[in-house]
Design a protein around this motif. Structure first.
Motif, PDB file in Angstrom:
ATOM      1  N   PRO A 171       0.827  -1.212   0.000  1.00  0.00           N
ATOM      2  CA  PRO A 171       0.000   0.000   0.000  1.00  0.00           C
ATOM      3  C   PRO A 171       0.863   1.265   0.000  1.00  0.00           C
ATOM      4  O   PRO A 171       1.929   1.302   0.606  1.00  0.00           O
ATOM      5  CB  PRO A 171      -0.811  -0.104   1.288  1.00  0.00           C
ATOM      6  N   MET A 172       0.381   2.274  -0.717  1.00  0.00           N
ATOM      7  CA  MET A 172       1.073   3.562  -0.746  1.00  0.00           C
ATOM      8  C   MET A 172       0.305   4.528   0.134  1.00  0.00           C
ATOM      9  O   MET A 172      -0.866   4.791  -0.104  1.00  0.00           O
ATOM     10  CB  MET A 172       1.161   4.091  -2.176  1.00  0.00           C
ATOM     11  N   VAL A 173       0.956   5.027   1.147  1.00  0.00           N
ATOM     12  CA  VAL A 173       0.327   5.966   2.066  1.00  0.00           C
ATOM     13  C   VAL A 173       0.980   7.320   1.837  1.00  0.00           C
ATOM     14  O   VAL A 173       1.864   7.737   2.570  1.00  0.00           O
ATOM     15  CB  VAL A 173       0.492   5.496   3.533  1.00  0.00           C
ATOM     16  N   TRP A 174       0.556   7.966   0.769  1.00  0.00           N
ATOM     17  CA  TRP A 174       1.112   9.253   0.392  1.00  0.00           C
ATOM     18  C   TRP A 174       0.022  10.305   0.454  1.00  0.00           C
ATOM     19  O   TRP A 174      -1.108  10.059   0.059  1.00  0.00           O
ATOM     20  CB  TRP A 174       1.666   9.207  -1.030  1.00  0.00           C
ATOM     21  N   ARG A 175       0.395  11.482   0.896  1.00  0.00           N
ATOM     22  CA  ARG A 175      -0.528  12.612   0.907  1.00  0.00           C
ATOM     23  C   ARG A 175      -0.359  13.408  -0.384  1.00  0.00           C
ATOM     24  O   ARG A 175       0.540  13.161  -1.176  1.00  0.00           O
ATOM     25  CB  ARG A 175      -0.246  13.472   2.123  1.00  0.00           C
ATOM     26  N   GLY A 176      -1.234  14.381  -0.580  1.00  0.00           N
ATOM     27  CA  GLY A 176      -1.281  15.181  -1.797  1.00  0.00           C
ATOM     28  C   GLY A 176       0.050  15.663  -2.340  1.00  0.00           C
ATOM     29  O   GLY A 176       0.362  15.435  -3.510  1.00  0.00           O
ATOM     30  N   PRO A 177       0.885  16.341  -1.527  1.00  0.00           N
ATOM     31  CA  PRO A 177       2.150  16.857  -2.058  1.00  0.00           C
ATOM     32  C   PRO A 177       3.077  15.761  -2.593  1.00  0.00           C
ATOM     33  O   PRO A 177       3.753  15.955  -3.600  1.00  0.00           O
ATOM     34  CB  PRO A 177       2.780  17.569  -0.857  1.00  0.00           C
ATOM     35  N   MET A 178       3.100  14.598  -1.950  1.00  0.00           N
ATOM     36  CA  MET A 178       3.949  13.508  -2.430  1.00  0.00           C
ATOM     37  C   MET A 178       3.414  12.947  -3.746  1.00  0.00           C
ATOM     38  O   MET A 178       4.188  12.624  -4.646  1.00  0.00           O
ATOM     39  CB  MET A 178       4.030  12.394  -1.380  1.00  0.00           C
ATOM     40  N   VAL A 179       2.097  12.841  -3.852  1.00  0.00           N
ATOM     41  CA  VAL A 179       1.476  12.332  -5.074  1.00  0.00           C
ATOM     42  C   VAL A 179       1.752  13.281  -6.229  1.00  0.00           C
ATOM     43  O   VAL A 179       2.152  12.864  -7.320  1.00  0.00           O
ATOM     44  CB  VAL A 179      -0.040  12.125  -4.869  1.00  0.00           C
ATOM     45  N   VAL A 180       1.565  14.567  -5.980  1.00  0.00           N
ATOM     46  CA  VAL A 180       1.812  15.570  -7.018  1.00  0.00           C
ATOM     47  C   VAL A 180       3.285  15.567  -7.411  1.00  0.00           C
ATOM     48  O   VAL A 180       3.623  15.647  -8.595  1.00  0.00           O
ATOM     49  CB  VAL A 180       1.360  16.973  -6.548  1.00  0.00           C
ATOM     50  N   GLY A 181       4.182  15.438  -6.435  1.00  0.00           N
ATOM     51  CA  GLY A 181       5.610  15.392  -6.733  1.00  0.00           C
ATOM     52  C   GLY A 181       5.969  14.199  -7.602  1.00  0.00           C
ATOM     53  O   GLY A 181       6.754  14.319  -8.551  1.00  0.00           O
ATOM     54  N   ALA A 182       5.398  13.038  -7.294  1.00  0.00           N
ATOM     55  CA  ALA A 182       5.669  11.845  -8.103  1.00  0.00           C
ATOM     56  C   ALA A 182       5.146  12.036  -9.518  1.00  0.00           C
ATOM     57  O   ALA A 182       5.819  11.685 -10.492  1.00  0.00           O
ATOM     58  CB  ALA A 182       5.025  10.620  -7.455  1.00  0.00           C
ATOM     59  N   PHE A 183       3.945  12.590  -9.646  1.00  0.00           N
ATOM     60  CA  PHE A 183       3.378  12.836 -10.974  1.00  0.00           C
ATOM     61  C   PHE A 183       4.250  13.808 -11.769  1.00  0.00           C
ATOM     62  O   PHE A 183       4.584  13.562 -12.921  1.00  0.00           O
ATOM     63  CB  PHE A 183       1.954  13.374 -10.849  1.00  0.00           C
ATOM     64  N   GLN A 184       4.636  14.913 -11.138  1.00  0.00           N
ATOM     65  CA  GLN A 184       5.464  15.900 -11.829  1.00  0.00           C
ATOM     66  C   GLN A 184       6.820  15.311 -12.219  1.00  0.00           C
ATOM     67  O   GLN A 184       7.334  15.610 -13.289  1.00  0.00           O
ATOM     68  CB  GLN A 184       5.658  17.145 -10.965  1.00  0.00           C
ATOM     69  N   GLN A 185       7.376  14.463 -11.369  1.00  0.00           N
ATOM     70  CA  GLN A 185       8.659  13.850 -11.699  1.00  0.00           C
ATOM     71  C   GLN A 185       8.514  12.944 -12.921  1.00  0.00           C
ATOM     72  O   GLN A 185       9.337  12.994 -13.832  1.00  0.00           O
ATOM     73  CB  GLN A 185       9.193  13.058 -10.516  1.00  0.00           C
ATOM     74  N   MET A 186       7.457  12.129 -12.951  1.00  0.00           N
ATOM     75  CA  MET A 186       7.257  11.263 -14.123  1.00  0.00           C
ATOM     76  C   MET A 186       7.011  12.091 -15.377  1.00  0.00           C
ATOM     77  O   MET A 186       7.498  11.765 -16.457  1.00  0.00           O
ATOM     78  CB  MET A 186       6.085  10.307 -13.890  1.00  0.00           C
ATOM     79  N   LEU A 187       6.265  13.170 -15.243  1.00  0.00           N
ATOM     80  CA  LEU A 187       5.935  14.014 -16.389  1.00  0.00           C
ATOM     81  C   LEU A 187       7.155  14.757 -16.926  1.00  0.00           C
ATOM     82  O   LEU A 187       7.399  14.779 -18.126  1.00  0.00           O
ATOM     83  CB  LEU A 187       4.838  15.015 -16.003  1.00  0.00           C
ATOM     84  N   THR A 188       7.947  15.337 -16.029  1.00  0.00           N
ATOM     85  CA  THR A 188       9.041  16.207 -16.476  1.00  0.00           C
ATOM     86  C   THR A 188      10.385  15.507 -16.583  1.00  0.00           C
ATOM     87  O   THR A 188      11.272  16.001 -17.271  1.00  0.00           O
ATOM     88  CB  THR A 188       9.195  17.419 -15.531  1.00  0.00           C
ATOM     89  N   GLN A 189      10.562  14.372 -15.899  1.00  0.00           N
ATOM     90  CA  GLN A 189      11.867  13.719 -15.903  1.00  0.00           C
ATOM     91  C   GLN A 189      11.895  12.438 -16.732  1.00  0.00           C
ATOM     92  O   GLN A 189      12.870  11.693 -16.680  1.00  0.00           O
ATOM     93  CB  GLN A 189      12.332  13.442 -14.479  1.00  0.00           C
ATOM     94  N   THR A 190      10.839  12.185 -17.477  1.00  0.00           N
ATOM     95  CA  THR A 190      10.860  11.060 -18.405  1.00  0.00           C
ATOM     96  C   THR A 190      11.395  11.567 -19.734  1.00  0.00           C
ATOM     97  O   THR A 190      10.927  12.574 -20.257  1.00  0.00           O
ATOM     98  CB  THR A 190       9.450  10.459 -18.591  1.00  0.00           C
ATOM     99  N   GLN A 191      12.385  10.913 -20.258  1.00  0.00           N
ATOM    100  CA  GLN A 191      13.010  11.318 -21.516  1.00  0.00           C
ATOM    101  C   GLN A 191      12.284  10.639 -22.680  1.00  0.00           C
ATOM    102  O   GLN A 191      12.750   9.650 -23.233  1.00  0.00           O
ATOM    103  CB  GLN A 191      14.495  10.954 -21.504  1.00  0.00           C
ATOM    104  N   TRP A 192      11.108  11.191 -23.019  1.00  0.00           N
ATOM    105  CA  TRP A 192      10.319  10.658 -24.124  1.00  0.00           C
ATOM    106  C   TRP A 192      11.092  10.832 -25.422  1.00  0.00           C
ATOM    107  O   TRP A 192      11.794  11.817 -25.607  1.00  0.00           O
ATOM    108  CB  TRP A 192       8.977  11.392 -24.215  1.00  0.00           C
ATOM    109  N   ASP A 193      10.946   9.906 -26.337  1.00  0.00           N
ATOM    110  CA  ASP A 193      11.691   9.928 -27.590  1.00  0.00           C
ATOM    111  C   ASP A 193      10.807  10.399 -28.742  1.00  0.00           C
ATOM    112  O   ASP A 193      10.117   9.598 -29.369  1.00  0.00           O
ATOM    113  CB  ASP A 193      12.260   8.535 -27.885  1.00  0.00           C
ATOM    114  N   ASN A 194      10.815  11.705 -28.993  1.00  0.00           N
ATOM    115  CA  ASN A 194      10.196  12.277 -30.186  1.00  0.00           C
ATOM    116  C   ASN A 194       8.742  11.826 -30.394  1.00  0.00           C
ATOM    117  O   ASN A 194       8.394  11.279 -31.429  1.00  0.00           O
ATOM    118  CB  ASN A 194      11.053  11.917 -31.412  1.00  0.00           C
TER     119      ASN A 194
END
Length: 151
Positions: free
Chosen positions: A89-112
């Motif tokens: 189980p993941m017991v994360w509050r709002g700021p941690m969830v948003v941080g994880a989402f932003q990290q996946m969104l901005t730190q994923t090196q999508w290829d073109n």
């Protein structure tokens, strides 16, 4: 063609949001588009299973604290399922969830990519608000179920 970001959501789990996302991604890929899927459902990621990615598969690190998305069926994918053990189980509050989402969104090196499909969690919480504030969206697919209005 510039990157088009499509997202979809519904207020309830189990309505077919992830199934619609993965099938749309597969259809676009079959037409020759370069497609990525970002599984933004932090608490209940399902795209890894939908794409047949073996449990425990982790993304490789790229330069400058970035991750390479996993490849499955010609689709680039990033999900919390690639970062954590989804059986715990993941017991994360709002700021941690948003941080994880932003990290996946901005730190994923999508290829073109031509299209980035974002599989949203149910409801209208922190992730939806963050996305609306920080990402220009080109379109949306809203998955619904039939309802009868009663007056």
């Amino acid at each position: 063609m510039g990157l088009s970001i499509l997202l979809q959501w519904h207020r309830v789990r189990g309505r077919g949001k992830s199934t619609v996302t993965v099938n749309l991604a597969l259809a676009l890929s079959a037409q020759g588009y370069r497609v990525g899927v970002l599984d933004a459902d932090i608490y209940g990621p399902s795209q890894a299973q939908m794409l047949g990615v073996k449990e425990g598969t982790r993304p490789q690190a790229a330069s400058n604290d970035r991750f390479l998305p996993l490849q499955a069926h010609g689709i680039q994918a990033m999900s919390m399922a690639f970062m954590v053990n989804t059986r715990e189980p993941m017991v994360w509050r709002g700021p941690m969830v948003v941080g994880a989402f932003q990290q996946m969104l901005t730190q994923t090196q999508w290829d073109n990519l031509d299209f980035l499909l974002i599989d949203m969690p149910p409801g209208t919480g922190d992730i939806q608000l963050t996305l609306a504030q920080k990402v220009p969206v080109a379109g949306a697919v809203i998955v619904t179920t039939p309802r009868t209005l009663r007056c």
